[in-house]
Design a protein around this motif. Sequence first.
Motif, short mmCIF file in Angstrom:
data_model
loop_
_atom_site.label_atom_id
_atom_site.label_comp_id
_atom_site.label_asym_id
_atom_site.label_seq_id
_atom_site.Cartn_x
_atom_site.Cartn_y
_atom_site.Cartn_z
N PRO A 14 0.86 -1.11 0.14
CA PRO A 14 -0.06 -0.01 0.14
C PRO A 14 0.94 1.09 0.12
N CYS A 15 0.48 2.13 -0.80
CA CYS A 15 1.51 3.40 -0.96
C CYS A 15 0.44 4.53 -1.28
N ARG A 16 0.99 5.67 -1.04
CA ARG A 16 0.42 6.84 -1.80
C ARG A 16 1.06 7.06 -3.11
N LYS A 17 0.69 8.45 -3.69
CA LYS A 17 1.39 8.49 -4.88
C LYS A 17 2.80 8.35 -4.92
N MET A 18 3.45 7.41 -5.89
CA MET A 18 4.77 7.17 -5.86
C MET A 18 5.50 8.05 -6.90
N ARG A 19 6.85 8.60 -6.33
CA ARG A 19 7.61 9.27 -7.17
C ARG A 19 8.29 8.51 -8.35
N SER A 20 8.50 8.98 -9.55
CA SER A 20 9.28 8.38 -10.49
C SER A 20 10.82 8.51 -10.20
N GLY A 21 11.43 7.57 -10.82
CA GLY A 21 12.85 7.34 -10.35
C GLY A 21 13.72 8.71 -10.67
N PRO A 22 13.32 9.28 -11.73
CA PRO A 22 14.15 10.69 -12.37
C PRO A 22 13.84 11.64 -11.34
N GLN A 23 12.47 12.04 -11.15
CA GLN A 23 12.14 12.74 -9.92
C GLN A 23 12.89 12.79 -8.60
N LEU A 24 12.94 11.54 -8.11
CA LEU A 24 13.58 11.22 -7.06
C LEU A 24 15.08 11.52 -6.99
N TRP A 25 15.68 11.07 -7.99
CA TRP A 25 17.01 11.15 -8.29
C TRP A 25 17.52 12.72 -8.10
N HIS A 26 16.68 13.36 -8.89
CA HIS A 26 17.17 15.09 -8.93
C HIS A 26 16.63 15.73 -7.77
N ARG A 27 15.86 15.07 -6.89
CA ARG A 27 15.56 15.57 -5.45
C ARG A 27 16.56 15.29 -4.45
N LEU A 28 17.05 14.14 -4.69
CA LEU A 28 18.34 13.74 -3.69
C LEU A 28 19.68 14.20 -4.32
N ALA A 29 19.88 14.20 -5.49
CA ALA A 29 21.27 14.55 -5.96
C ALA A 29 21.55 15.99 -6.01
N ALA A 30 22.16 16.47 -4.97
CA ALA A 30 22.53 17.95 -4.96
C ALA A 30 23.97 17.87 -4.64
N GLY A 31 24.61 17.23 -5.43
CA GLY A 31 26.24 17.20 -4.91
C GLY A 31 27.17 17.33 -6.17
N THR A 32 28.42 17.62 -5.89
CA THR A 32 29.35 17.55 -6.86
C THR A 32 30.06 16.29 -7.12
N ALA A 33 29.97 15.37 -6.20
CA ALA A 33 30.80 13.91 -6.37
C ALA A 33 30.32 13.20 -7.61
N THR A 34 31.13 12.60 -8.27
CA THR A 34 30.67 11.74 -9.55
C THR A 34 29.87 10.44 -8.71
N VAL A 35 28.89 10.12 -9.65
CA VAL A 35 28.08 9.02 -9.77
C VAL A 35 28.18 8.28 -10.79
N LEU A 36 28.95 7.17 -10.90
CA LEU A 36 29.23 6.44 -12.30
C LEU A 36 27.59 6.29 -13.05
N GLY A 37 27.91 6.59 -14.25
CA GLY A 37 26.70 6.46 -15.09
C GLY A 37 25.62 7.42 -15.16
N GLN A 38 25.86 8.42 -14.20
CA GLN A 38 24.68 9.45 -14.09
C GLN A 38 25.53 10.82 -14.52
N ALA A 39 24.70 11.47 -15.26
CA ALA A 39 25.08 13.01 -15.64
C ALA A 39 25.08 13.83 -14.62
N THR A 40 24.48 13.73 -13.53
CA THR A 40 24.75 14.68 -12.50
C THR A 40 25.18 13.87 -11.34
N GLY A 41 25.60 14.77 -10.43
CA GLY A 41 26.50 14.61 -9.00
C GLY A 41 25.48 14.15 -7.96
N ALA A 42 26.14 13.87 -6.87
CA ALA A 42 25.55 13.57 -5.61
C ALA A 42 26.23 14.01 -4.29
#
Length: 141
Positions: A14-42
Amino acid sequence: ISLMRSGLVLPPPPCRKMRSGPQLWHRLAAGTATVLGQATGAPPAMAALLNGSRIHALEFDDTHIASVVHGSAVAAPAALAAAQSAGAEGATLLKGYVLAWEVMIRLGLCAPGALQARGSQVTAVAGAVCAATSPLVQSLY
């Protein structure tokens, strides 16, 4: 997978509205360290966790036979995240990586097979210690 093959179908949680992967990623990824395979950092800690998980899950890790440790899955992500966080140069990143490996090997050699006999791995236990050594080296330079 075995549950799927058996024909047993579990109801979705059971869950409420689920966030999509890209939305969640952009919300969490607010950094400059490299994440392999991603265009944005974390943030560094998250980048190290994600990179280490990918390296280990995809079996891109190596083994030091005598100490039975998969060092690069822990040492490389920790050294990279710490170096990027500190703005360190490549030589310092490499020193952090080498020191982390050295610590894990020595811890594994202290009691060969002892952790495995108790259901654990040197990588999991010594990895936490080694991950802490990489930022230490980089703070010295």
